[in-house]
Design a protein around this motif. Sequence first.
Motif: not given
Length: 139
Positions: A27-43
Motif C-alpha cells: 500500500e505504501t508503494v502505491r501511495e508513494l509512487w505514480a502507477e508508472d513510476g520508476v526506480h533507477l539504480l546504477r548497480p
Amino acid sequence: MSAIDAQDLIEHYIGVWNEPDPAVRRETVRELWAEDGVHLLRPPQEMHDRAVSLGFGTAVLEARGHAELHARVTRAYEEFVAPGTYVFRIRESARRLDDVITFRWESFHTGEGRVTGGGLEFLVLDGEGRIKADYQFVD
C-alpha cells in the motif's frame, strides 16, 4: 503539489524499505509512487564492470510500475532488514526545488552499531506529489 511536505515524503519513503508487513509495504508503494513510476539504480561496481565487459555502454537497474517497485522494496527488505542486520535511515534532510526532492540515506548495521553505506536519492514528483522517477546513487 506545493502542499507536499518533502520531509514527510522522505520519511514515508525510508519507512517503506524498513516495513515488515507486506500488505502495508504494498500500500505504501502505491501511495508513494505514480502507477508508472520508476526506480533507477546504477548497480554495484562489479556488476557494472561486468556489463561493460559484455559490450554494454552502461548498466542501470530498473523497477517500473507498482508490481516491480513492490518486488524491489520487498527484496531489499528481505535481504537487509528482515534478518535484523540493517535498517535504513535518513542521513540528510529533504531538499526541494519545484518537483524535485533530494536527500541522503544510510544503511546502519544494528549488530555492529555503525553506518555501513548509503547514498543520494533524487526524486522527481508528478502533479499529484507522487514519485514518477526515483534515481538512486549508492555511495
